[in-house]
Design an enzyme around this catalytic site. Structure first.
Site, PDB file in Angstrom:
ATOM      1  CB  SER A 294      -0.883   0.013   1.245  1.00 31.87           C
ATOM      2  OG  SER A 294      -0.073   0.077   2.404  1.00 31.87           O
TER       3      SER A 294
ATOM      4  CD  GLU B 143       2.710   4.900   3.680  1.00 33.29           C
ATOM      5  OE1 GLU B 143       2.894   5.739   2.795  1.00 33.29           O
ATOM      6  OE2 GLU B 143       3.114   3.717   3.590  1.00 33.29           O
TER       7      GLU B 143
ATOM      8  CB  CYS C 210       1.340  -4.599   9.381  1.00 34.20           C
ATOM      9  SG  CYS C 210       1.328  -3.108   8.353  1.00 34.20           S
TER      10      CYS C 210
HETATM   11  N1  DGL Z   1       1.899  -2.916   4.946  1.00 36.11           N
HETATM   12  C1  DGL Z   1       0.615  -3.471   4.817  1.00 36.11           C
HETATM   13  C2  DGL Z   1       0.442  -4.792   5.513  1.00 36.11           C
HETATM   14  O1  DGL Z   1       1.385  -5.526   5.586  1.00 36.11           O
HETATM   15  C3  DGL Z   1      -0.570  -2.550   4.761  1.00 36.11           C
HETATM   16  C4  DGL Z   1      -0.758  -1.586   5.845  1.00 36.11           C
HETATM   17  C5  DGL Z   1      -1.859  -0.642   5.469  1.00 36.11           C
HETATM   18  O2  DGL Z   1      -1.810  -0.122   4.365  1.00 36.11           O
HETATM   19  O3  DGL Z   1      -2.796  -0.456   6.281  1.00 36.11           O
HETATM   20  O4  DGL Z   1      -0.621  -5.139   5.946  1.00 36.11           O
END
Ligand code: DGL
Length: 223
Positions: free
Chosen positions: A14, A154, A186
């Site tokens: 993302s 971010e 994540c």
């Molecule tokens: N980095 C992503 C994950 O591993 C997404 C985090 C997001 O965009 O909320 O879930």
């Protein structure tokens, strides 16, 4: 499509989180060309609708295929849990994905209690329910959704008071319950591992599956 060595490996997330996986791939496969897509216009994915995320994953995969990639790494747990089966059904190149490392955590915990940090969408998924059912018989698995945390990464707020406060809120219940192992479910969260370590202390294991994903990719390419 010709699979030549110079073809890049496509990696996406993302936003910037998947760079934690890209770093592991760079270490494991230093000679490969890597092409990274951060879907920043739509980040974060964590609280979005599953269909919307799956559609983004399809669009990015199509884009990467146009760039002649020889493999795709879904460097996003949230995109993996909502789209991986569909992607693999049509994508002509290998698709390697990341999911919360619940299995290794359940095998290595000493207290028998593990904490899983991830987005709401990831934790609500059938994939995580299956992982918990498969590996949760002998251990207690505490699922902690962390809304707002990927946004802090971010914004490059890796060490701010606001990020610390958010992490304290999410980690304290897990630590008080006796979790000795934290799964970073994540790909944004490894960028906060300094703060997480600071709050959790030296005894708690922090598990990031990025290296395992990079090794899996190397095996798929060797095949
Ligand atoms: N980095 C992503 C994950 O591993 C997404 C985090 C997001 O965009 O909320 O879930």
């Amino acid at each position: 499509m010709t699979l030549v060595r110079e073809s890049p490996i496509g990696v996406f997330d993302s936003g910037v989180g998947g760079l934690s996986v890209l770093l592991a791939i760079r270490q494991e496969l230093p000679a490969e060309n890597l092409l990274y897509v951060a879907d920043s216009g739509y980040a974060p994915y964590g609280d979005r609708d599953a269909d919307f995320i799956a559609e983004r994953a399809t669009k990015i995969t199509e884009f990467l295929l146009q760039a002649d990639v020889k493999a795709i790494v879904v460097a996003c747990n949230t995109a993996t849990v909502v789209s991986i089966a569909k992607l693999r059904a049509w994508c002509p190149v290998p698709v390697v994905a990341i999911e919360p490392a619940i299995k290794p955590a359940s095998l290595s915990t000493r207290t028998g209690i593990i904490g899983v940090l991830a987005t709401r969408q990831t934790l609500a998924s059938p994939s995580v329910a299956r992982l918990c059912a498969d590996h949760g018989e002998q251990v207690q698995i505490l699922l902690q959704a962390c809304p707002g945390l990927a946004e802090q990464v971010e914004k490059a707020e890796l060490n701010s008071a606001a990020t610390r406060a958010l992490l304290l809120r999410y980690l304290e219940p897990l630590l008080q319950a006796g979790a000795d192992t934290l799964v970073l479910g994540c790909t944004h969260y490894p960028f906060l591992s300094g703060l997480i370590r600071d709050i959790a202390g030296p005894e708690v294991a922090i598990i990031d599956p990025a290296t395992a994903v990079a090794r899996q990719l190397a095996r798929r390419l060797a095949d």
